[in-house]
Design a protein around this motif. Structure first.
Motif, PDB file in Angstrom:
ATOM      1  N   TYR A 118      27.689  -2.165  22.796  1.00 33.05           N
ATOM      2  CA  TYR A 118      26.661  -1.131  22.754  1.00 33.05           C
ATOM      3  C   TYR A 118      25.653  -1.349  23.882  1.00 33.05           C
ATOM      4  N   PRO A 119      26.003  -0.951  25.103  1.00 36.77           N
ATOM      5  CA  PRO A 119      25.078  -1.122  26.218  1.00 36.77           C
ATOM      6  C   PRO A 119      23.910  -0.139  26.125  1.00 36.77           C
ATOM      7  N   TYR A 120      23.035  -0.198  27.110  1.00 39.12           N
ATOM      8  CA  TYR A 120      21.827   0.633  27.099  1.00 39.12           C
ATOM      9  C   TYR A 120      22.167   2.116  26.884  1.00 39.12           C
ATOM     10  N   GLN A 121      21.413   2.742  25.959  1.00 34.99           N
ATOM     11  CA  GLN A 121      21.461   4.173  25.750  1.00 34.99           C
ATOM     12  C   GLN A 121      20.040   4.649  25.465  1.00 34.99           C
TER      13      GLN A 121
ATOM     14  N   ASP B  74      35.742   5.640  19.020  1.00 38.19           N
ATOM     15  CA  ASP B  74      35.513   4.545  18.075  1.00 38.19           C
ATOM     16  C   ASP B  74      34.942   5.022  16.748  1.00 38.19           C
ATOM     17  N   SER B  75      34.918   6.332  16.545  1.00 39.05           N
ATOM     18  CA  SER B  75      34.462   6.870  15.265  1.00 39.05           C
ATOM     19  C   SER B  75      35.246   8.132  14.958  1.00 39.05           C
ATOM     20  N   ASN B  76      35.104   8.632  13.722  1.00 40.84           N
ATOM     21  CA  ASN B  76      35.929   9.733  13.230  1.00 40.84           C
ATOM     22  C   ASN B  76      35.438  11.109  13.620  1.00 40.84           C
TER      23      ASN B  76
ATOM     24  N   PRO C 166      28.422   8.471  24.937  1.00 35.30           N
ATOM     25  CA  PRO C 166      27.457   7.761  25.776  1.00 35.30           C
ATOM     26  C   PRO C 166      26.774   8.715  26.746  1.00 35.30           C
ATOM     27  N   ALA C 167      25.448   8.672  26.793  1.00 33.28           N
ATOM     28  CA  ALA C 167      24.689   9.642  27.573  1.00 33.28           C
ATOM     29  C   ALA C 167      24.857   9.462  29.072  1.00 33.28           C
ATOM     30  N   ASN C 168      25.234   8.260  29.514  1.00 34.71           N
ATOM     31  CA  ASN C 168      25.344   8.020  30.960  1.00 34.71           C
ATOM     32  C   ASN C 168      26.768   8.175  31.477  1.00 34.71           C
TER      33      ASN C 168
ATOM     34  N   THR D  79      32.701   0.351  26.048  1.00 35.67           N
ATOM     35  CA  THR D  79      31.511   0.938  25.440  1.00 35.67           C
ATOM     36  C   THR D  79      31.890   1.690  24.166  1.00 35.67           C
ATOM     37  N   PHE D  80      31.132   1.492  23.117  1.00 34.89           N
ATOM     38  CA  PHE D  80      31.381   2.204  21.862  1.00 34.89           C
ATOM     39  C   PHE D  80      31.262   3.705  22.107  1.00 34.89           C
TER      40      PHE D  80
END
Length: 868
Positions: free
Chosen positions: A690-693, A252-254, A734-736, A726-727
């Motif tokens: 943007y869930p928990y991070q 979702d990003s460059n 995402p860390a998880n 998830t973004f």
């Protein structure tokens, strides 16, 4: 022409690196005696060696790097990948290993002669040496690499006393097992099967009611009916999309320092829809490779072409746009070749491929089809958050259109008062300008205006007066109005609303980057892949070692995409069948799913692979049909339970003598936990959430004030969306989501690791802790007794009830945790404060905390993490 041996004095190779010299017959003979009395007199196995299976892997791994097709790095002018060349050089003497310099060299104990040389860090095993000697003794037969030959449908084996097979897959597997003296495993129990199917097909746990429905269905089609129900659920597309997103390097990003956000999630939603609709794989592929070039292309076909715009985009200040454009081109080539050809074509970017028959010219001829996109190579600024590059589709949502309409209405309402204020200010400014020239403003006016002002008013004609009025108003609006109208509330309100609309359009209107051929360019072979080092100009074409492009196909991306699905193409069907098999068994029929080239693994079940490839093609490329065939086979339905000896002898289950057992992907584990707790939000599609991070997860990116990299944690139901949504920030994933692709490059084969970080994530991440608490609350509502509640929670996660010993352990764990929390009220509060969902106040807080710990333990059981 008479064959000539290699003359080391006249060749580039030397005795100490790679050249072949005179045979030391005494040494060779002594070593041969160590293996057998005579190489030709060696006892032979009943079956002759197979070049592709037995010999090519040895040569590819140890010889082809220096003695392969790449002339630029070939040593001693010797090719071992070509039989005629190897024979002509005297390296191989068919039927006469004693006269083959290859044998002499591989058996030598002289460090200056032995091959591979010590400097190569490669060593042949005794078994490999014996295999090469035997191969030459048998006549040194070569063969075309198996994957480069068009698959033919093999005859389905007739297996005697076959009471096990359910379809043709099983007959191939059983035949191979019987040849090896092995037997298949029994069918798994129904609870294992239901969990397996739900994990593989929709990535969510079955409810107790769904389990009961399957267990109670004693009809002969009970299993098949369950499969159909899962195929028809919308969650099917979400689950099956996960490996394709890895392969497409979707994010979702460059990426890079700037790491601007974009709108490629529109393509992600298309993938889910296409998989649910069972869009045939040929169309699924053609749309993604060249949907924009189809006649009268639909919006969906153009959206699909975003596949090859999912790459990294470098927007850093020092980035050279043209250089980055070539980086993007190379990425498209690598991603396309890996996904559809199963080849490592990136090697040919700088030189002829060391192992596969891919030349550097082949590489750039194919790249010409991708070298026509009207792109700059770097993203364009739309807002501090959004950076996308042309070309793109502007696809406003209904919400966008409603908001724009509302802003337009407000702007229109504010327009008349603002214009009135501006008219008055302009009139005053103009009077001052015309009655008291020359003013400072007049001195800065354009030359065509000042030239008219110099003409006395009474001498100007109508055209000059009109031009003067127009130019003065234009100058006023551009240079003067903002200053003189600062005190006008009507004007300022109108300007604020216009800016709000412009900012909203730039930051909130989805712009999906897609493909286009609107800017054809000349394509050249690049020396060592350097974008400025152009050598020869090339025209579009497909690799010459593969079937030629038909004359009736266009010479562009569309022609390439259609060529992939011609009947004679050897790779496309095999590659995709292998990837789907990998999804269901953890390992493909060819383990190296990213590489079907010369260095790939020779498939143990090659006949099955070829049969499935032809079946896939002749069944209209239906992915659901192929998946149905796999999951309804007896091979798939086997139990994964086996003896320790069986696991040690076949740890990866390559013989398929049992069901496969492997840990579910982290994205599925997260969804499984949320669904078990009853808090999963199953809304489909839309912008990422943007869930928990971990706190400050993006802080490392905030090295400038260009944008705010504070993690914008979602609220409410968005916290519990499926992991698919998830973004995914390319620089900091995402860390998880452990063991996931970083989405910076194409990945078609995942690697499962086991580290303490995984356990720490699943024991401490707010998602799992909150899911455990939600499961505990559901359990309290389901039963009155501790045992009943544990049974409920256990079945929600593992799809089966606990046995007596498991129940005993979990009851004891609950009581122990209850005692601990009873003495530590602060720990209770801290534990129950994790997560945003409201707590059930009717449940005693100490009991809820203790039982939540039990549920967290259940979610972390090995059986909970694996699909078996």
């Amino acid at each position: 022409m008479q064959s000539q041996r290699l003359d080391l004095t006249n060749r580039r190779g030397t005795l100490t690196n790679c050249g072949l010299g005179p045979v030391c017959f005494l040494m060779a003979g002594l070593i041969l005696l160590g293996l057998s009395e005579s190489a030709q007199a060696r006892p032979q196995d009943s079956n002759p060696l197979d070049f592709n299976r037995d010999i090519r892997p040895i040569l590819a791994e140890n010889c082809f790097f220096c003695h392969g097709q790449d002339a630029k790095t070939r040593e001693a002018d010797l090719r071992l990948d070509d039989r005629s060349a190897a024979v002509a050089a005297g390296a191989v003497s068919p039927g006469e290993p004693d006269d083959s310099e290859l044998v002499t060299r591989i058996l030598s104990d002289d460090l200056d002669e032995v091959m591979p040389p010590p400097s190569s860090a490669r060593t042949l095993t005794s078994e490999q040496r014996e295999m090469l000697v035997r191969w030459i003794a048998e006549g040194a037969a070569y063969a075309e690499h198996w994957a480069f030959e068009t698959p033919q449908r093999p005859t389905v084996p007739e297996v005697p006393d076959d009471n096990w097979s359910r379809n043709s897959i099983d007959r191939f597997v059983l035949d191979k097992l019987q040849q090896a003296g092995k037997r298949p495993s029994p069918e798994a129990d129904r609870r294992t099967l239901v969990k397996r199917l739900f994990a593989d097909l929709i990535g969510l746990p079955p409810t107790a009611e769904e389990i009961r429905e399957f267990l109670d269905d004693d009809g002969p089609q009970a299993y098949e009916n369950l499969v159909e129900r899962l195929f028809n659920r919308p969650e099917y597309g979400e689950r099956m999309a996960l490996p394709w997103l890895d392969a497409a390097r979707y994010a979702d990003s460059n990426g890079f320092q700037q790491d601007g956000d974009h709108w490629q999630w529109i393509w992600r939603d298309w993938v889910v829809r296409a998989l649910n609709d069972d869009l045939p794989f040929d169309q699924f592929s053609i749309w993604q490779l060249a949907g924009d070039l189809l006649p009268d292309a639909t919006q969906d076909q153009k959206i699909a072409s975003a596949f090859n715009r999912n790459h990294l985009l470098n927007g850093e200040g020092g980035a050279i746009a043209e250089e980055q454009r070539f980086v993007n081109l190379f990425d498209r080539m690598d991603t396309t070749a890996t996904n559809w050809l199963g080849l490592t074509m990136a090697c040919a970017q700088c030189h002829d491929h060391k192992y596969d028959p891919i030349t550097q010219v082949d590489y750039y001829r194919l790249m010409d089809g991708f070298n026509r996109v009207p792109e700059s190579g770097t993203p364009n600024f739309f807002s501090s958050r959004i950076r996308v590059d042309t070309p793109f589709l502007e696809l406003p949502t209904p919400e966008n259109l409603a908001h724009i309409a509302e802003l337009d209405s407000r702007i229109e309402a504010a327009r008349i008062p603002a214009e009135q204020a501006a008219d008055l200010a302009f009139a005053a400014w103009k009077i001052g300008l015309l009655t008291n020239p020359p003013l400072d403003d007049a001195e800065k006016l354009p030359a065509e205006v000042t030239s008219i002002l110099k003409i006395p008013h009474q001498e100007r004609n109508e055209e000059q007066n009109q031009q003067l009025e127009t130019e003065l108003r234009k100058w006023f609006n551009q240079r003067i109005a903002a200053g003189v109208l600062k005190s006008s509330e009507a004007w300022q309100k109108h300007e604020r609303l216009k800016k709000e609309l412009a900012d909203y359009r730039a930051d909130r209107i989805p712009r999906l980057m897609v493909m286009s051929d609107e800017r054809p360019r000349e394509t050249h072979v690049l020396d060592r892949g350097e974008y400025l080092a152009k050598i020869e100009k090339v025209e579009f074409g497909t690799p010459e070692f593969l079937p030629p492009l038909s004359a009736d196909l266009p010479k562009n991306r569309l022609g390439f995409a259609q060529w992939l699905f011609t009947d004679e193409h050897p790779l496309t069907a095999r590659v995709q069948v292998n990837r789907l098999w990998q999804h269901f068994f953890g390992v493909g029929l060819v383990k190296t799913s990213e590489d079907f080239g010369v260095q790939s693994e020779y498939p143990l079940h090659r006949e099955l692979l070829d049969w499935l490839a032809v079946e896939f093609r002749e069944n209209g490329w239906s992915m659901k049909e192929l998946n149905r065939l796999i999951v309804t086979s007896a091979t798939y339905r086997q139990t994964s339970r086996a003896s320790t000896e069986d696991y040690l002898n076949d740890p990866e289950n390559r013989w398929l003598a049992r069901g496969s057992r492997f840990r579910m992907p982290a994205m599925v584990l997260r969804d499984w936990a949320l669904a078990s707790g009853g808090i999963l939000d199953q809304r489909m599609g839309g912008a990422p959430v943007y869930p928990y991070q971990p706190q400050g997860i993006w802080e490392s990116l905030a090295i400038t004030k260009e944008r705010d990299f504070t993690y914008p944690e979602s609220t409410g139901a968005d916290l519990y969306r499926r992991s698919l949504y998830t973004f995914w920030r390319r620089t900091v994933g995402p860390a998880n989501m452990f063991d996931s692709s970083n989405r910076q490059a194409c990945r078609v084969r995942s690697t499962v690791t086991s580290t303490p970080l995984h356990a720490l994530t699943m024991l401490n991440d707010p998602t799992w802790v909150e899911a455990a608490r939600a499961l505990a609350e559901r359990s309290y509502q389901s039963a009155e007794s501790v045992e009943g509640r544990i049974g409920f929670a256990f079945e929600q996660v593992l799809c089966r009830p606990p046995n007596d010993r498991e129940m005993e352990i979990l009851v004891e764990a609950f009581r122990t945790q209850l005692e601990i929390f009873a003495e530590d009220s602060d720990a209770v509060d801290a534990f129950l404060s994790i997560g945003s969902a409201s707590k059930n106040q009717a449940i005693d807080r100490i009991e809820l905390a203790a039982f939540s710990h039990v549920c967290l333990a259940i979610l972390n059981l090995d059986e909970a993490m694996v699909r078996e």
